[in-house]
Design an enzyme around this catalytic site. Structure first.
Site, PDB file in Angstrom:
ATOM      1  CG  LEU A  21      -1.785   1.233   1.439  1.00  0.00           C
ATOM      2  CD1 LEU A  21      -2.698   1.489   0.246  1.00  0.00           C
ATOM      3  CD2 LEU A  21      -2.602   1.084   2.722  1.00  0.00           C
ATOM      4  N   GLY A  22       1.909   1.269   0.830  1.00  0.00           N
ATOM      5  CA  GLY A  22       2.776   2.441   0.888  1.00  0.00           C
ATOM      6  C   GLY A  22       3.442   2.741  -0.436  1.00  0.00           C
ATOM      7  CG  ASP A  23       6.305   0.100  -2.160  1.00  0.00           C
ATOM      8  OD1 ASP A  23       6.898   0.914  -1.431  1.00  0.00           O
ATOM      9  OD2 ASP A  23       6.638  -1.098  -2.262  1.00  0.00           O
ATOM     10  CE  LYS A 139       9.376  -2.484   5.263  1.00  0.00           C
ATOM     11  NZ  LYS A 139       8.447  -2.278   4.133  1.00  0.00           N
ATOM     12  N   GLY A 206       1.960   1.168   5.059  1.00  0.00           N
ATOM     13  CA  GLY A 206       0.942   1.811   4.255  1.00  0.00           C
ATOM     14  C   GLY A 206       0.023   2.776   4.969  1.00  0.00           C
ATOM     15  CB  CYS A 243      22.510  -1.559  15.168  1.00  0.00           C
ATOM     16  SG  CYS A 243      22.560  -2.130  13.456  1.00  0.00           S
ATOM     17  CB  CYS A 246      20.003  -2.432   8.260  1.00  0.00           C
ATOM     18  SG  CYS A 246      18.343  -2.912   8.785  1.00  0.00           S
ATOM     19  CB  CYS A 274      16.820  -0.400  14.861  1.00  0.00           C
ATOM     20  SG  CYS A 274      15.800  -1.629  14.025  1.00  0.00           S
TER      21      CYS A 274
END
Length: 292
Positions: A21-23, A139, A206, A243, A246, A274
């Site tokens: 969705l985000g893309d 994520k 998204g 860290c 990436c 992270c």
């Protein structure tokens, strides 16, 4: 070799290789930019054709796999790890810039002018939208009790909380949190929910991109990506004392089939540090700005 490229009045087909969705939300403006730049007849296949048709009437949106006759050129948009397609590695770019890079368009942040078909409130109480799941574990916000503490805080402040995502989350089972889980795939309904919310708390995913497109404040929790990877938000939460980043490092190839991808620290006690190092207080510090 120099190509005398002239697509004026000719058929060009662009299809999206990613169903994310985000893309889809972030890339579609550059299909329109390409059409305007080359004055071509644009055909496009996305995974959100229905919500794009009305805002880009000069683009013919078609289902994937549809044959387009008399094509002058065609392009696929995706993250390919292929320098014959990508002038610059997608890992080093803003997510919108990925499309600009593939299509030869000068990059600038462009929001698709999404339309909320029905603006009538579904929920009369004031509420906040959250989204706790994404397309890879890296994520997500991997700290224990983080979401629970944020939702509890919001409920104490008088907000209802709606979680927009297909996936179940264990915090939904906590009846004391009273989270409303919306797993609808009706995009117009989701646009209505986000439009009428006070703000959104999300990940590099998204729902956050939908909030951005609708000009809704978004607290964005992400450590695996750099700030430049997503849209600009003053409510970004990231911890650079561990860290991080990436996702945007060319040294590390994203293994799409590995849900637990963590290129430096996988299978150690520091895996996903992270996001594990992002505390609920760090998130609530941003939330407090929005509710004052």
């Amino acid at each position: 070799d120099v190509i005398d490229y002239d697509a004026r009045g000719k058929n060009v087909y662009i299809w999206f290789d990613s169903s994310s969705l985000g893309d889809n939300i972030s890339w579609v403006p550059f299909v329109e930019e390409f059409r305007l730049k080359h004055d071509c007849k644009m055909f496009c296949s996305t995974y959100q054709n229905e919500i794009f048709k009305s805002i880009y009437p000069d683009i013919t949106f078609i289902p994937h796999g549809t044959e387009v006759q008399n094509l002058y050129a065609s392009y696929s948009l995706g993250c390919f790890d292929d320098r014959t397609r990508e002038r610059v590695s997608w890992k080093t770019l803003n997510n919108q810039e990925i499309a600009a890079n593939l299509l030869g368009i000068d990059y600038k942040e462009i929001k698709p002018p999404l339309k909320v078909v029905n603006k009538t409130r579904v929920i009369s109480d004031k509420y906040v939208v959250i989204s706790t799941k994404s397309t890879a574990a890296c994520k997500e916000w991997n700290i224990d009790c983080g979401w629970k503490e944020v939702v509890f805080y919001l409920s104490q402040k008088g907000y209802k909380v709606i979680a927009i995502q297909k996936e179940h989350d264990i915090i939904f089972d906590d009846k004391g949190l009273n989270i409303i889980h919306c797993d609808s795939t009706d995009m117009n309904y989701l646009l209505n929910l986000i439009h009428n919310s006070e703000f959104v708390i999300g990940l590099s995913s998204g729902i956050s991109w939908l909030a951005w497109a609708l000009n809704k404040p978004c607290v964005l929790i992400s450590g695996m990506s750099l700030e430049k990877n997503e849209f600009y938000t003053p409510f970004r939460v990231i911890n650079k004392n561990v860290c991080y980043g990436c996702w945007n490092n060319e040294q590390y190839k994203f293994e799409r089939g590995d849900w637990f991808w963590c290129p430096k620290l996988k299978d150690t006690d520091r895996q996903f540090e992270c996001s594990k190092s992002i505390t609920s207080k760090m998130v609530l510090d941003k939330v407090e700005i929005l509710i004052k």
